[in-house]
Write an enzyme that holds these catalytic residues in place. Sequence first.
Site, short mmCIF file in Angstrom:
data_model
loop_
_atom_site.label_atom_id
_atom_site.label_comp_id
_atom_site.label_asym_id
_atom_site.label_seq_id
_atom_site.Cartn_x
_atom_site.Cartn_y
_atom_site.Cartn_z
N PHE A 22 0.84 -1.21 0.00
CA PHE A 22 0.00 0.00 0.00
C PHE A 22 0.88 1.27 0.00
O PHE A 22 0.91 2.03 -0.99
CB PHE A 22 -0.93 -0.08 1.22
CG PHE A 22 -1.55 1.21 1.64
CD1 PHE A 22 -2.24 2.01 0.74
CD2 PHE A 22 -1.47 1.63 2.97
CE1 PHE A 22 -2.81 3.21 1.15
CE2 PHE A 22 -2.04 2.81 3.38
CZ PHE A 22 -2.70 3.61 2.47
N ASP A 42 10.10 -6.75 -3.56
CA ASP A 42 8.92 -7.21 -2.83
C ASP A 42 8.76 -8.72 -2.95
O ASP A 42 8.99 -9.28 -4.03
CB ASP A 42 7.65 -6.50 -3.33
CG ASP A 42 6.58 -6.43 -2.26
OD1 ASP A 42 6.09 -7.48 -1.84
OD2 ASP A 42 6.22 -5.31 -1.83
N SER A 86 7.44 -5.13 5.38
CA SER A 86 7.02 -5.79 6.62
C SER A 86 5.52 -6.00 6.54
O SER A 86 4.80 -5.12 6.06
CB SER A 86 7.31 -4.90 7.84
OG SER A 86 6.68 -5.44 9.00
N ALA A 125 10.70 2.68 7.85
CA ALA A 125 9.26 2.84 8.14
C ALA A 125 8.99 2.23 9.50
O ALA A 125 8.85 1.02 9.64
CB ALA A 125 8.43 2.13 7.07
N TYR A 156 5.06 -7.43 16.12
CA TYR A 156 5.17 -6.26 15.23
C TYR A 156 5.84 -5.10 15.99
O TYR A 156 6.82 -4.52 15.52
CB TYR A 156 3.77 -5.86 14.77
CG TYR A 156 3.73 -4.68 13.81
CD1 TYR A 156 4.29 -4.77 12.54
CD2 TYR A 156 3.10 -3.49 14.17
CE1 TYR A 156 4.23 -3.70 11.66
CE2 TYR A 156 3.03 -2.42 13.30
CZ TYR A 156 3.60 -2.53 12.04
OH TYR A 156 3.53 -1.47 11.17
N ARG A 197 -7.58 -3.79 8.71
CA ARG A 197 -7.50 -2.46 9.31
C ARG A 197 -8.87 -1.81 9.25
O ARG A 197 -9.70 -2.12 8.39
CB ARG A 197 -6.41 -1.64 8.62
CG ARG A 197 -5.03 -2.22 8.94
CD ARG A 197 -3.89 -1.43 8.37
NE ARG A 197 -3.44 -1.94 7.09
CZ ARG A 197 -2.25 -1.65 6.55
NH1 ARG A 197 -1.41 -0.87 7.18
NH2 ARG A 197 -1.92 -2.14 5.38
N1 LIG Z 1 -0.14 1.79 6.55
C1 LIG Z 1 0.07 2.30 7.74
O1 LIG Z 1 -0.82 2.97 8.31
C2 LIG Z 1 1.38 2.11 8.44
C3 LIG Z 1 1.52 2.64 9.73
C4 LIG Z 1 2.73 2.46 10.38
C5 LIG Z 1 3.79 1.83 9.75
N2 LIG Z 1 3.63 1.33 8.51
C6 LIG Z 1 4.77 0.63 7.91
O2 LIG Z 1 4.87 0.93 6.53
C7 LIG Z 1 5.31 -0.23 5.80
C8 LIG Z 1 4.30 -0.54 4.70
O3 LIG Z 1 3.02 -0.77 5.27
P1 LIG Z 1 1.73 -0.97 4.34
O4 LIG Z 1 0.59 -0.46 5.09
O5 LIG Z 1 2.03 -0.45 2.99
O6 LIG Z 1 1.64 -2.57 4.34
P2 LIG Z 1 1.54 -3.59 3.09
O7 LIG Z 1 1.34 -4.94 3.69
O8 LIG Z 1 0.58 -3.10 2.09
O9 LIG Z 1 3.00 -3.48 2.45
C9 LIG Z 1 4.10 -4.20 2.92
C10 LIG Z 1 4.86 -4.72 1.71
O10 LIG Z 1 6.06 -5.37 2.15
C11 LIG Z 1 6.18 -6.60 1.44
N3 LIG Z 1 7.00 -7.48 2.28
C12 LIG Z 1 6.72 -7.92 3.53
N4 LIG Z 1 7.71 -8.69 3.98
C13 LIG Z 1 8.65 -8.74 3.00
C14 LIG Z 1 9.91 -9.38 2.86
N5 LIG Z 1 10.42 -10.13 3.84
N6 LIG Z 1 10.62 -9.19 1.71
C15 LIG Z 1 10.11 -8.43 0.71
N7 LIG Z 1 8.92 -7.80 0.78
C16 LIG Z 1 8.19 -7.97 1.91
C17 LIG Z 1 4.76 -7.07 1.23
O11 LIG Z 1 4.61 -8.01 0.21
C18 LIG Z 1 4.05 -5.75 0.92
O12 LIG Z 1 4.13 -5.45 -0.46
C19 LIG Z 1 5.45 -1.35 6.82
O13 LIG Z 1 6.81 -1.44 7.22
C20 LIG Z 1 4.61 -0.88 7.99
O14 LIG Z 1 5.06 -1.41 9.20
C21 LIG Z 1 2.44 1.44 7.84
#
Ligand SMILES: NC(=O)c1ccc[n+]([C@@H]2O[C@H](COP(=O)([O-])OP(=O)(O)OC[C@H]3O[C@@H](n4cnc5c(N)ncnc54)[C@H](O)[C@@H]3O)[C@@H](O)[C@H]2O)c1
Length: 334
Positions: A22, A42, A86, A125, A156, A197
């Site tokens: 995302f 990814d 992650s 992040a 987490y 979420r």
């Molecule tokens: N969306 C939020 O509100 C939010 C809030 C706080 C922190 N974050 C952080 O931002 C980052 C992205 O979050 P998001 O909401 O886009 O989540 P998401 O699940 O949509 O994106 C995470 C991406 O990481 C990839 N991924 C996970 N583990 C992997 C690995 N070992 N190797 C390669 N790729 C891997 C997944 O396939 C996915 O494309 C994360 O680190 C998350 O902790 C997001």
Amino acid sequence: MELGELPRRPFRRAVVTGGAGFLGSHLCERLLDRGTAVLCLDSFVTGTRANVEGFRADPRFRLLECDVTDALPVHGPVDLVLHFASPASPADYLRLPIETLRAGSLGTMHALDLARAHGARFVLASTSEVYGDPLEHPQRETYWGNVNPVGPRGVYDEAKRFAEALTTAYRTRHGTDTAIVRIFNSYGPRMRPGDGRAIPTFIRQALRGDPLTVTGDGRQTRTACHVADTVAGVLALADSRCAGPVNIGGTRETTILDLALRIRELAGSRSPVRLVAAPVDDPRTRRPDTSRARETLGWTPEVPLTRGLRETIAWFRDRLGDGTVPEGASPVGA
Ligand SMILES: NC(=O)c1ccc[n+]([C@@H]2O[C@H](COP(=O)([O-])OP(=O)(O)OC[C@H]3O[C@@H](n4cnc5c(N)ncnc54)[C@H](O)[C@@H]3O)[C@@H](O)[C@H]2O)c1
């Protein structure tokens, strides 16, 4: 002006781990718009190829399937590393506890090693979850948090806390040019409707006429930040010389029940509200103090909640049911 205060040159090539997720996909898109070439790494454990379809054909964009906990197979110059890989939603990290700890530990170390080897800027992040169920409100970056390391969310929260400590150690021990962004609940197009979420869950339920499953008594609070604002904050931090941590998040606090009712109204839905059990260790309150982002980066969120929700609902309405958005897991909370 000190050398360290001089503005940076625009980044030429960025590596975005988790770039098909995302937030990662919006970051890739924005970087391309700004003229930066992007290598997206990814594993697709929670991300999708559909998220990068809109700019996949751009010759400055490359997508590589790999698990960053194994290695980062990167060749050529790199001057920015954004480490976003992650699992991030509660449903995902509860389903993938070890993978989440590996992404925060081994994945972060590999991403830091890459940045160090290239003398690149590095942005981690991190998350509001490092504050756990906070005893300070709103949360300032100086607050150390209230986290249960052996509770279900610990995989987490502690992965991110470890990642922050590791990032800080690379800065102090190796002089790596690091920054930490603590992101608070972000929302917008490209979230999976079933990722668990609160906002995508309520939108999916409202559009289908299903009951809106509000957890606990619904009086727990969150602040929602539109993805365009989140991405602007992350890139403002990348562009700066600031090490952080810096909170990036919305400033208007709403209860989860109000959020559900607002989404129902904007979706034109008649779904009933159903109270369901709150997840273990679910934080009661959540609101960032964003003074540091405002004063250091000149950043404040701009997208009003109603406009952002309307746009997100429209995006989901276009895609739900036509098979282009995977359903994902069942709802477990914000
Ligand atoms: N969306 C939020 O509100 C939010 C809030 C706080 C922190 N974050 C952080 O931002 C980052 C992205 O979050 P998001 O909401 O886009 O989540 P998401 O699940 O949509 O994106 C995470 C991406 O990481 C990839 N991924 C996970 N583990 C992997 C690995 N070992 N190797 C390669 N790729 C891997 C997944 O396939 C996915 O494309 C994360 O680190 C998350 O902790 C997001």
